[in-house]
Design a protein around this motif. Structure first.
Motif, PDB file in Angstrom:
ATOM      1  N   ARG A 170      41.048 -11.161 115.321  1.00  0.00           N
ATOM      2  CA  ARG A 170      40.845  -9.745 115.002  1.00  0.00           C
ATOM      3  C   ARG A 170      39.472  -9.342 115.503  1.00  0.00           C
ATOM      4  O   ARG A 170      38.465  -9.975 115.175  1.00  0.00           O
ATOM      5  N   ARG A 220      46.189  -9.784 104.035  1.00  0.00           N
ATOM      6  CA  ARG A 220      46.767  -8.469 104.293  1.00  0.00           C
ATOM      7  C   ARG A 220      45.694  -7.434 104.631  1.00  0.00           C
ATOM      8  O   ARG A 220      45.866  -6.616 105.545  1.00  0.00           O
ATOM      9  N   LYS A 221      44.562  -7.471 103.935  1.00  0.00           N
ATOM     10  CA  LYS A 221      43.511  -6.480 104.174  1.00  0.00           C
ATOM     11  C   LYS A 221      42.861  -6.655 105.543  1.00  0.00           C
ATOM     12  O   LYS A 221      42.384  -5.683 106.128  1.00  0.00           O
ATOM     13  N   ASP A 235      44.117  -1.026 114.941  1.00  0.00           N
ATOM     14  CA  ASP A 235      44.601   0.134 115.695  1.00  0.00           C
ATOM     15  C   ASP A 235      45.520  -0.284 116.838  1.00  0.00           C
ATOM     16  O   ASP A 235      46.467   0.425 117.177  1.00  0.00           O
ATOM     17  N   LYS A 293      44.752  -5.050 109.197  1.00  0.00           N
ATOM     18  CA  LYS A 293      44.748  -3.652 109.659  1.00  0.00           C
ATOM     19  C   LYS A 293      44.084  -3.544 111.018  1.00  0.00           C
ATOM     20  O   LYS A 293      42.963  -4.005 111.231  1.00  0.00           O
ATOM     21  N   ASP A 341      54.056  -3.321 108.895  1.00  0.00           N
ATOM     22  CA  ASP A 341      53.573  -2.455 107.812  1.00  0.00           C
ATOM     23  C   ASP A 341      52.160  -2.842 107.386  1.00  0.00           C
ATOM     24  O   ASP A 341      51.354  -1.970 107.018  1.00  0.00           O
ATOM     25  N   ALA A 342      51.837  -4.139 107.440  1.00  0.00           N
ATOM     26  CA  ALA A 342      50.500  -4.581 107.039  1.00  0.00           C
ATOM     27  C   ALA A 342      49.456  -4.207 108.084  1.00  0.00           C
ATOM     28  O   ALA A 342      48.339  -3.800 107.752  1.00  0.00           O
ATOM     29  N   VAL A 343      49.808  -4.350 109.359  1.00  0.00           N
ATOM     30  CA  VAL A 343      48.856  -4.042 110.437  1.00  0.00           C
ATOM     31  C   VAL A 343      48.681  -2.535 110.596  1.00  0.00           C
ATOM     32  O   VAL A 343      47.582  -2.037 110.848  1.00  0.00           O
ATOM     33  N   LYS A 344      49.775  -1.775 110.457  1.00  0.00           N
ATOM     34  CA  LYS A 344      49.765  -0.322 110.635  1.00  0.00           C
ATOM     35  C   LYS A 344      49.099   0.087 111.952  1.00  0.00           C
ATOM     36  O   LYS A 344      48.131   0.858 111.984  1.00  0.00           O
ATOM     37  N   PRO A 345      49.585  -0.432 113.074  1.00  0.00           N
ATOM     38  CA  PRO A 345      48.934  -0.130 114.361  1.00  0.00           C
ATOM     39  C   PRO A 345      49.264   1.276 114.842  1.00  0.00           C
ATOM     40  O   PRO A 345      50.329   1.834 114.522  1.00  0.00           O
ATOM     41  N   GLN A 346      48.360   1.813 115.601  1.00  0.00           N
ATOM     42  CA  GLN A 346      48.630   3.066 116.296  1.00  0.00           C
ATOM     43  C   GLN A 346      49.330   2.793 117.620  1.00  0.00           C
ATOM     44  O   GLN A 346      50.194   3.556 118.054  1.00  0.00           O
ATOM     45  N   SER A 354      36.700  -6.191 115.892  1.00  0.00           N
ATOM     46  CA  SER A 354      36.407  -4.911 115.255  1.00  0.00           C
ATOM     47  C   SER A 354      34.984  -4.471 115.557  1.00  0.00           C
ATOM     48  O   SER A 354      34.079  -5.295 115.719  1.00  0.00           O
TER      49      SER A 354
END
Length: 752
Positions: free
Chosen positions: A625, A652-653, A658, A656, A677-682, A627
């Protein structure tokens, strides 16, 4: 070259009669010629696009019959072009070309053979990356409409007919010569046997034009033919009276055109050869018609004729190099004509015999120096390097090739018609001469000052630089020349390193595999390096290293391998050999859960595999990840749904992000709904091969992303995909190679 789309056929029907109607007007011929050019090139473009069959139709093709053209032998995997005469028993009058490969052939394909092949085809497609070779564009320039591989084949006749060129090439390659690849290129224009090292030598020293059958070679053939014809005519006139009813000049020109056409045939009718022969034909016609045109009009007439015969060649680099060099030579001869012999004789006080030689040497030095300078923007924009010693190498090599090597090669080819053993002796002389010449080239190539690599610079910037060079060469005042130097400032600005806070993730198009580059402020991290194939073709040399050079990156800060499957790490050795790597990490050493790295204001954290893992297999891929505090990217390797469930449960946190690189190239064993659903990517990206045999990305995976309102990208359809993150403005920009970086009609999906 720059059209994003082709004009609609309706507009072509309107422009064609309009061009005829406006011809009588004051500027009618110019406007009419422009419109006719648009109609012709757009019509050819539509013809080429219409030949790109949709995948559903092209997979139905089972058998093709045709004549084998260019053959590239690669051990047990030859590749060749086939001029198709029938498809599944149906006759095809237009003879489209397809490019086939044949693994472990039952018989070796040779040029001129007619055969029937059972094939598996797919539409033309090529990797699309910044700095990489544009294979799809090259296929279109060669009028190739499909690619594929041979499953089985049979000759259409018991005694196959092989072309004369293939017979001579086969004999040449059978000779025990050290440099038969060079001799084949100089004699027959066959460059298929050059190794990568030899191509690097040719490119670095700027002598590609010497090993391509072009105007230089055809000019020598035409001159020798004319001299031989005049000698024969003189001998006949000494023994018998010649009739005055015949125009012997026409006879000489016809003989020159015929002999050079046959030589162009032996050279495989390559684009430079066809261009040179058409110019020779035009010159012969003008002489017969007793028409005089200035050099500029002659070049334009040649250009127009060439675009009528080979319209798609405008997409090839050789087209621009050929006519660019011709235009530059014409400009040089106009700007620096030869000095008066008598004036030079008075200045130097040398004999009249030495004066012409001195003038010729001086003219040749000026021509080579200025030609290299004027061609520099074009060469640098295409090859991303500048060779400092190329003018000197060419100054020495051109006379040797023109007056020694090419005549000897032609002599050996003529002798081959009579006595092959005698021709072998001449080829041995040529081999010895080439050995002497080539021994001097590696020293200059290996010198640190021999050449300089350049980052990718837009063509428009090189165009401004070319304008500055031309203005400096023009007979204008010094003040205007100094003002024109301002045009070079955009080029000089590329020597500065950007200091903004933006960072980029480049998802490279490496087919069925993975290679990603994290870039900011002139530094880079590479995650995975793509595949390497048994033939030696690898994604490091084809994609990753050219991309890094295009971006001006001289080293890699961190090279991280997610896991050691071939499609992720196959090109590792080539990367380590081709560029300096400061730090290395993989799932078998430090890239384990809990590993963290702060790099260039970015925080990089490994979420998987566990510390106790052996680091083997897809489920032990290194998951990262990345960021900047505002935006995040998640690189997942080839993890399965089981690992995704564990990550959702424990981290899970942290998931997240993009931008999500879909795990396992879009396999249905990954990208579970809970994970999405956990990643919620754009954005989600599938790094996968075009029409791959696994049918990635699988439809259920695509459906899950679409239902989650995620924007989907695929390297197979978009090519390279770049995400630009701006922490200050809190926004993400996306650039896709086929849609944004190079949005021309011939780089798109032509089969849609």
């Amino acid at each position: 070259m720059v059209w994003p789309i082709l004009p609609h056929p309706f507009w072509l029907l309107v422009l064609a009669p309009l061009a005829i109607l406006i011809y009588p007007c004051r500027y009618g011929p110019w406007c009419s010629g422009l419109l006719i050019g648009v109609v012709w090139m757009a019509s050819v473009g539509h013809w080429q696009v219409n030949w790109q069959l949709p995948h559903d139709e092209i997979v139905k093709i089972r058998q093709v019959t045709g004549v084998i053209e260019t053959v590239v032998t690669d051990g047990n995997n030859p590749r060749f072009n086939l001029a198709v005469t029938s498809i599944d028993g149906r006759t095809v009058l237009t003879s489209p070309r397809i490019r086939l490969s044949w693994r472990m052939p039952t018989w070796m394909p040779k040029q001129g053979m007619s055969a029937t092949f059972t094939v598996k085809l797919k539409p033309i497609h090529g990797l699309a990356n910044q700095g990489g070779f544009r294979y799809q564009q090259w296929l279109i320039s060669q009028r190739i409409v499909a690619t594929g591989y041979v499953k089985s084949a049979s000759l259409t006749t018991a005694h196959p007919v092989v072309s004369q060129r293939q017979i001579w090439l086969s004999h040449l390659y059978s000779l025990p010569l050290k440099h038969n690849a060079w001799i084949a290129a100089l004699t027959f224009g066959d460059k298929s046997h050059f190794s990568t090292q030899q191509w690097n030598l040719i490119q670095t020293n700027g002598i590609a034009h010497l090993v391509a059958i072009s105007g230089l070679h055809l000019g020598v053939v035409a001159l020798l033919t004319l001299l031989i014809g005049r000698c024969l005519l003189w001998l006949v006139s000494r023994t018998m009276a010649l009739s005055q009813a015949y125009n012997y000049r026409s006879l000489m020109l016809a003989m020159v055109v015929g002999v050079t056409w046959y030589y162009a045939y032996l050279a495989g009718f390559s684009l430079p050869t066809v261009r040179a022969w058409l110019m020779l034909l035009l010159l012969s016609v003008l002489i017969l018609l007793q028409r005089v045109v200035n050099p500029a009009h002659f070049v334009l007439l040649s250009l127009g004729g060439f675009l009528l015969v080979q319209p798609m060649s405008v997409l090839s680099l050789s087209f621009w190099l050929s006519f660019g060099a011709i235009t530059a030579i014409g400009f040089i001869l106009w700007r620096w004509p030869s000095h008066n012999h008598n004036a030079l004789s008075k200045q130097t006080q040398i004999s009249a015999i030495v004066t012409p030689v001195l003038i010729a040497v001086k003219a040749m030095c000026i021509l080579q120096l200025m030609l290299s300078l004027l061609m520099l923007p074009l060469v640098a924009s295409q090859f991303a390097f500048i060779s400092f010693h190329s003018p000197i190498v060419n100054l020495i090599a051109i006379p040797i090739v023109t007056f020694c090597l090419v005549p000897l090669c032609l002599l050996a080819a003529l002798i081959m018609l009579i006595d092959r053993s005698a021709a072998g002796v001449v080829f041995e002389w040529i081999d010895w001469l080439l050995e002497s010449c080539l021994n001097a080239l590696p020293d200059s190539q290996n010198s640190a000052l021999a050449s300089v690599q350049l980052p990718g610079i837009p063509v428009i910037v090189w165009a401004w630089s070319l304008a500055a060079i031309v203005l400096w060469c023009m007979p204008i005042s010094l003040r205007k020349k100094l003002c024109s130097s301002l045009l070079v400032l955009p080029l000089l600005s590329y020597a500065l390193v950007s200091q903004n806070s933006k960072w980029q993730l480049h998802v490279l198009d490496v087919g069925q595999g993975s290679a990603y580059v994290l870039e900011t402020q002139g530094k880079a991290i590479v995650y995975d390096v793509g595949n390497r194939f048994p033939s030696g073709f690898n994604m490091a040399d084809a994609v990753l290293l050219p991309f890094l050079q295009h971006q001006g990156l001289e080293h890699i800060d961190w090279l991280i391998i997610s896991h050691f499957d071939s499609d992720h790490a196959g090109s590792l050795a080539n990367v380590l050999q081709g560029i300096k790597v400061i730090h290395f990490a993989s799932n078998q050493d430090i890239c384990r859960r809990g590993w963290q790295l702060n790099w260039q204001a970015l925080h990089i954290e490994a979420l998987w595999p566990p510390a106790e893992s052996e680091g083997r297999g897809n489920d032990n891929s290194c998951v990262l990840r990345i960021s900047d505090g505002q935006h995040a990217v998640l690189l997942t390797g080839d993890i399965s749904g089981d690992v995704e469930k564990r990550l959702v449960k424990t981290d899970r946190k942290l998931l997240k992000a993009d931008v999500l690189i879909a795990a396992h190239h879009g396999s249905n064993t990954s990208s579970s709904q809970d994970f999405i659903d956990a990643v919620k990517p754009q954005f989600a990206v599938f790094s996968q091969g075009f029409l791959n045999r696994w049918d990635f990305p699988r439809q259920p995976v695509v459906t899950r992303f679409v239902m989650s309102d995620v924007t989907l990208y695929s390297t197979a359809s978009s090519g390279q995909i770049s995400f630009v993150f701006d922490p200050e403005r809190k926004q993400i920009e996306t650039d896709r190679f086929r849609q944004n970086m190079l949005p021309t009609w011939y780089n798109r999906y032509l089969w849609h």
